[in-house]
Design a protein around this motif. Structure first.
Motif, PDB file in Angstrom:
ATOM      1  N   SER A  99       0.932  -1.299   0.038  1.00  0.00           N
ATOM      2  CA  SER A  99       0.054  -0.187  -0.055  1.00  0.00           C
ATOM      3  C   SER A  99       0.957   1.362  -0.108  1.00  0.00           C
ATOM      4  CB  SER A  99      -0.839  -0.185   1.277  1.00  0.00           C
ATOM      5  OG  SER A  99      -1.651   1.242   1.152  1.00  0.00           O
ATOM      6  N   GLN A 116       2.447   2.535   4.056  1.00  0.00           N
ATOM      7  CA  GLN A 116       1.298   2.445   5.067  1.00  0.00           C
ATOM      8  C   GLN A 116       0.646   0.928   5.245  1.00  0.00           C
ATOM      9  OE1 GLN A 116      -1.963   5.472   4.148  1.00  0.00           O
ATOM     10  NE2 GLN A 116      -0.516   7.007   3.987  1.00  0.00           N
ATOM     11  N   TYR A 117       0.259   0.485   6.077  1.00  0.00           N
ATOM     12  CA  TYR A 117      -0.708  -0.819   6.346  1.00  0.00           C
ATOM     13  C   TYR A 117      -2.162  -0.250   6.105  1.00  0.00           C
ATOM     14  CZ  TYR A 117      -2.951  -4.653   8.579  1.00  0.00           C
ATOM     15  OH  TYR A 117      -3.885  -5.812   8.845  1.00  0.00           O
ATOM     16  N   SER A 118      -2.429   0.192   5.144  1.00  0.00           N
ATOM     17  CA  SER A 118      -3.953   0.973   4.760  1.00  0.00           C
ATOM     18  C   SER A 118      -4.421   0.468   3.424  1.00  0.00           C
ATOM     19  CB  SER A 118      -3.600   2.341   4.782  1.00  0.00           C
ATOM     20  OG  SER A 118      -2.632   2.771   3.514  1.00  0.00           O
ATOM     21  N   ASP A 119      -5.637   1.052   3.364  1.00  0.00           N
ATOM     22  CA  ASP A 119      -6.362   1.267   2.204  1.00  0.00           C
ATOM     23  C   ASP A 119      -6.840  -0.166   1.636  1.00  0.00           C
ATOM     24  OD1 ASP A 119      -6.328   3.474   0.110  1.00  0.00           O
ATOM     25  OD2 ASP A 119      -6.180   2.005  -1.363  1.00  0.00           O
ATOM     26  N   ARG A 151      -5.172  -3.454   2.689  1.00  0.00           N
ATOM     27  CA  ARG A 151      -5.299  -3.790   3.936  1.00  0.00           C
ATOM     28  C   ARG A 151      -6.900  -4.416   4.064  1.00  0.00           C
ATOM     29  NH1 ARG A 151      -5.638   0.186   9.171  1.00  0.00           N
ATOM     30  NH2 ARG A 151      -6.638  -1.764  10.964  1.00  0.00           N
ATOM     31  N   HIS A 206      -6.177   3.751  -5.860  1.00  0.00           N
ATOM     32  CA  HIS A 206      -6.273   4.486  -4.672  1.00  0.00           C
ATOM     33  C   HIS A 206      -7.533   5.862  -4.760  1.00  0.00           C
ATOM     34  CE1 HIS A 206      -2.669   6.020  -6.535  1.00  0.00           C
ATOM     35  NE2 HIS A 206      -3.048   7.281  -6.220  1.00  0.00           N
ATOM     36  N   ARG A 210     -11.650  -0.668   0.433  1.00  0.00           N
ATOM     37  CA  ARG A 210     -11.203   0.157   1.606  1.00  0.00           C
ATOM     38  C   ARG A 210     -12.640   0.743   2.003  1.00  0.00           C
ATOM     39  NH1 ARG A 210      -8.047   5.015  -1.561  1.00  0.00           N
ATOM     40  NH2 ARG A 210      -9.835   6.174  -2.442  1.00  0.00           N
ATOM     41  N   PRO A 248      -1.923   6.017  10.237  1.00  0.00           N
ATOM     42  CA  PRO A 248      -1.788   4.854   9.385  1.00  0.00           C
ATOM     43  C   PRO A 248      -2.692   4.978   8.361  1.00  0.00           C
ATOM     44  CG  PRO A 248      -1.326   3.965  11.557  1.00  0.00           C
ATOM     45  CD  PRO A 248      -1.772   5.544  11.850  1.00  0.00           C
ATOM     46  N   ASP A 249      -4.280   4.889   8.670  1.00  0.00           N
ATOM     47  CA  ASP A 249      -5.117   4.655   7.833  1.00  0.00           C
ATOM     48  C   ASP A 249      -6.065   6.033   7.792  1.00  0.00           C
ATOM     49  OD1 ASP A 249      -7.102   3.866   6.079  1.00  0.00           O
ATOM     50  OD2 ASP A 249      -7.035   1.839   6.910  1.00  0.00           O
ATOM     51  N   ALA A 299      -8.824   6.342   6.427  1.00  0.00           N
ATOM     52  CA  ALA A 299     -10.238   5.578   6.684  1.00  0.00           C
ATOM     53  C   ALA A 299     -10.777   5.840   8.074  1.00  0.00           C
ATOM     54  CB  ALA A 299     -10.436   4.160   6.363  1.00  0.00           C
ATOM     55  N   GLU A 300      -9.874   5.421   9.035  1.00  0.00           N
ATOM     56  CA  GLU A 300     -10.285   5.875  10.414  1.00  0.00           C
ATOM     57  C   GLU A 300     -10.316   7.302  10.910  1.00  0.00           C
ATOM     58  OE1 GLU A 300      -7.493   3.465  12.573  1.00  0.00           O
ATOM     59  OE2 GLU A 300      -8.026   1.362  11.829  1.00  0.00           O
TER      60      GLU A 300
END
Length: 389
Positions: A32, A37-40, A43, A115, A181, A276-277, A279-280
């Motif tokens: 990602s 990142q550990y995301s999207d 993840r 993305h 995501r 990190p993400d 979305a959060e």
């Protein structure tokens, strides 16, 4: 440049050797945002596969120094082991481009999640590329070489599918399944815990509401090798004075400039650029302030207010990138060109839905088309089909 070229040729030679090794049919390598990142979507797919298919070997690519959760199996990017794992994985999953020197083995399925839904012109549709260390011709050629490796490309809506085909010169399988995501927006049981996590991380008083400011990257911010210009386009001091009692402002800048943002003098402002993400952060925010960023398309799933601080609209639209649609007509919220207008609109957030309901519904119908909370499962089924046939 000569040294970089020599290193890349050497790495390509090493990978060419590794491609002669047998593939591990149930090995999947995820990445990602270039391992930052550990995301999207990678993840989201990874976490579902880890639960539903524990027999698969799932590995996340990361850059050295980037911290991932302890229970995620990782490999450092641009190492011999990383090249070996790429060469012997049955499936690659990434949301951005991989290095051009990589060789994709014939049996490897490369799932490109991308993305974001595009407002700004992409890749081959760009007339003039104003990015660091490249020319328009070289950038487009590199993009075509990359997209030729993609086996499948995820699309969130019909609008994006049409653009992706042309802008990426993509001839492979278009997976019109929505963005993995975005599944989180439809998993309401998770929302309260995520909000609590963000509030605790940034030490936000539970009585306060949260605003997220997430502007797009500007291609002309490059000043020289490793140097990028940056200036926040509104006064944090004025924000603190007017809204500090009611709101906390989370600022999410591009990774190239985010570390340069110092907000320590403002009790109601946090630099969320390294969270990190994103979305959060959406889940914890009561409203979004953005400009031309694709975050607008994701945040729209939450049906919360969006304000567009477009102080450089004409320059960005006409000189930097260009837009795919009439942004001024379709934007699901007010376009604000001055700090005064932005702050006045923040004072009116309570009746935002009443004023922009019609435009917002039309926007959701077009750009939130295929997301329903099940995109990760559909992507996973595509991967499993390639693993087991």
């Amino acid at each position: 440049m000569k040294r970089t070229g020599l290193i890349e040729r050497s790495l390509r030679t090493i990978m060419k050797v590794f491609t002669w090794l047998p593939q591990k049919s149930n090995r999947v390598l995820f990445e990602s945002f270039l391992g930052k990142q550990y995301s999207d979507s990678p993840r989201a797919i990874y976490e579902l596969m880890r639960t539903m298919h524990p027999e698969c070997e799932l590995i996340f690519s990361k850059q050295r120094g980037v911290t991932f959760p302890r229970d995620v199996k990782t490999v450092d990017r641009l190492t011999f082991r990383w090249i070996y794992l790429l060469a012997t994985s049955r499936v690659w999953v990434s949301n951005s481009r991989l290095p051009g020197w990589l060789i994709k083995p014939k049996k490897t399925y490369y799932l490109q999640t991308w993305h974001g839904t595009p407002l700004k012109k992409l890749a081959l549709d760009m007339d003039d590329v104003q990015m660091a260390n490249t020319t328009t011709e070289r950038y487009k050629q590199g993009f075509k070489q990359e997209t030729a490796k993609w086996s499948g490309l995820i699309s969130p809506n019909a609008y994006s599918s049409s653009i992706f085909r042309r802008a990426f010169a993509f001839e492979g399988e278009m997976l019109e399944i929505g963005y993995p995501r975005n599944d989180i927006f439809y998993q309401e049981a998770r929302h309260a815990k995520i909000k609590e996590t963000v509030y605790r991380h940034y030490e936000i008083d539970s009585s306060k509401k949260v605003l997220l400011y997430a502007p797009t990257w500007r291609d002309n911010a490059f000043e020289g090798q490793g140097k990028y210009s940056f200036e926040l386009p509104f006064s944090l001091e004025e924000f603190e004075k007017r809204f500090g009692d009611e709101y906390v402002l989370l600022i999410r800048m591009h990774y190239l400039v985010g570390s340069r943002l110092d907000v320590t003098a403002y009790p109601s402002v946090r630099n969320a650029s390294n969270y990190p993400d994103i979305a959060e952060l959406y889940m914890a925010s009561d409203a979004l302030i953005t400009d031309y960023s694709s975050v607008m398309f994701d945040f729209a799933h939450l049906s919360r207010p969006i304000l567009f601080y477009t102080y450089d609209l004409e320059h960005y639209r006409d000189q930097l990138r260009g837009f795919y649609f009439d942004f001024e007509q379709e934007a699901p919220g007010p376009l604000l060109s001055t700090e005064t207008a932005l702050f006045e609109e923040l004072n009116q957030l309570d009746d935002w839905h009443t004023r922009y309901a019609s435009a917002f519904r039309a926007f959701q119908e077009t750009y939130c088309q295929w997301d329903d909370g099940q995109a990760s499962e559909r992507a996973m089924k595509t991967i499993i089909k390639r693993i087991y046939g």
